[in-house]
Each structure stands twice: as C-alpha cells, then as structure tokens.
Design a protein around this motif. Sequence first.
Motif, PDB file in Angstrom:
ATOM      1  N   SER A 243       0.826  -1.212   0.000  1.00  0.00           N
ATOM      2  CA  SER A 243       0.000   0.000   0.000  1.00  0.00           C
ATOM      3  C   SER A 243       0.859   1.260   0.000  1.00  0.00           C
ATOM      4  O   SER A 243       0.417   2.316  -0.454  1.00  0.00           O
ATOM      5  CB  SER A 243      -0.916   0.019   1.229  1.00  0.00           C
ATOM      6  OG  SER A 243      -1.874  -1.006   1.158  1.00  0.00           O
TER       7      SER A 243
ATOM      8  N   PHE B   6      -4.881   2.054   0.341  1.00  0.00           N
ATOM      9  CA  PHE B   6      -5.533   1.285   1.387  1.00  0.00           C
ATOM     10  C   PHE B   6      -6.947   1.818   1.518  1.00  0.00           C
ATOM     11  O   PHE B   6      -7.249   2.922   1.071  1.00  0.00           O
ATOM     12  CB  PHE B   6      -4.767   1.348   2.721  1.00  0.00           C
ATOM     13  CG  PHE B   6      -4.675   2.728   3.323  1.00  0.00           C
ATOM     14  CD1 PHE B   6      -5.643   3.182   4.205  1.00  0.00           C
ATOM     15  CD2 PHE B   6      -3.611   3.557   3.018  1.00  0.00           C
ATOM     16  CE1 PHE B   6      -5.557   4.444   4.764  1.00  0.00           C
ATOM     17  CE2 PHE B   6      -3.512   4.819   3.577  1.00  0.00           C
ATOM     18  CZ  PHE B   6      -4.493   5.261   4.449  1.00  0.00           C
TER      19      PHE B   6
ATOM     20  N   ASP C 270      -5.448  -3.313   3.490  1.00  0.00           N
ATOM     21  CA  ASP C 270      -4.227  -2.940   2.776  1.00  0.00           C
ATOM     22  C   ASP C 270      -4.054  -3.822   1.540  1.00  0.00           C
ATOM     23  O   ASP C 270      -4.892  -4.662   1.255  1.00  0.00           O
ATOM     24  CB  ASP C 270      -3.010  -3.021   3.710  1.00  0.00           C
ATOM     25  CG  ASP C 270      -2.852  -4.388   4.353  1.00  0.00           C
ATOM     26  OD1 ASP C 270      -2.806  -5.389   3.604  1.00  0.00           O
ATOM     27  OD2 ASP C 270      -2.778  -4.471   5.585  1.00  0.00           O
ATOM     28  N   GLU C 271      -2.974  -3.608   0.839  1.00  0.00           N
ATOM     29  CA  GLU C 271      -2.732  -4.357  -0.390  1.00  0.00           C
ATOM     30  C   GLU C 271      -1.876  -5.596  -0.165  1.00  0.00           C
ATOM     31  O   GLU C 271      -1.254  -6.098  -1.085  1.00  0.00           O
ATOM     32  CB  GLU C 271      -2.132  -3.440  -1.454  1.00  0.00           C
ATOM     33  CG  GLU C 271      -3.123  -2.393  -1.890  1.00  0.00           C
ATOM     34  CD  GLU C 271      -2.740  -1.671  -3.161  1.00  0.00           C
ATOM     35  OE1 GLU C 271      -1.563  -1.698  -3.559  1.00  0.00           O
ATOM     36  OE2 GLU C 271      -3.640  -1.085  -3.753  1.00  0.00           O
TER      37      GLU C 271
END
Length: 124
Positions: A31, A38, A55-56
């Motif tokens: 992120s 996010f 988040d990523e």
Amino acid sequence: MSVAGVPAETADTAVLLLSELATNAVLHTPSGDVGGRFAVRAFFLPGRLRVEVRDEGGAPFQVPSTAPEPAPDAEHGRGLLLVATLAYRWGRFTSRCGAGTFFELLWDTGTAAPAVPMPEEVRP
C-alpha cells in the motif's frame, strides 16, 4: 458533542488508532508503494465502533497474542501497543475484498451493546 453517535473522546481515540493502522499499511505492505492504496471502513452500532483498514497485502502477518513492547528509547514500534491498549478488540481480518487490520471501541450508552459476529476475522 458526538459524531455519528460516537462520544467525542471515543472519536478522538478512533482517529489515533486509525492513524496507527493506516501508517502500518503504508509502511509494511505494498500500500505504501507508488500507486499503492488502502481502504478504511467504519461500522457504527449502538455503543460500538468498528474500524477496518484494508491494505494491499504483502508478507503473511501473524497477529501477536500481545502487542510487542519496544525498547524505552526506540523511535518506532508503539502503534500496535497503542491499539492493543486502547481498543476493546483488535486483530487481522480477511474478506472477499482483501485483508487488513481492525479495532473496536465501546462506550456506555445505558444499554448493552449488541454482539456483532464478524465471520471473516482471523483469530490469533
């Protein structure tokens, strides 16, 4: 004064904890990369606020049973300790939209807060 039925003191705590989780998302997941992002979701219920920061992803994250305690002179490492200390409940969650970290805050409304099962939570 309250915001969305959340007492001001609880709202202030929520902003602090949200900033900690958002910072962790940016520092410890993709992120924080260029183009990363996010997402934040908040759930308001009588006497209860749940905030999620999705988040990523990145390396698998294991929720510690207790927040780590940094050295007294450490410049970093107090975010999860703050979350663990101030939140009623916190941890990681997964959903069909991704994974992230959540916290819940409670306050007295004069009535019992309903239990809200969140089946997508990852239990430590």
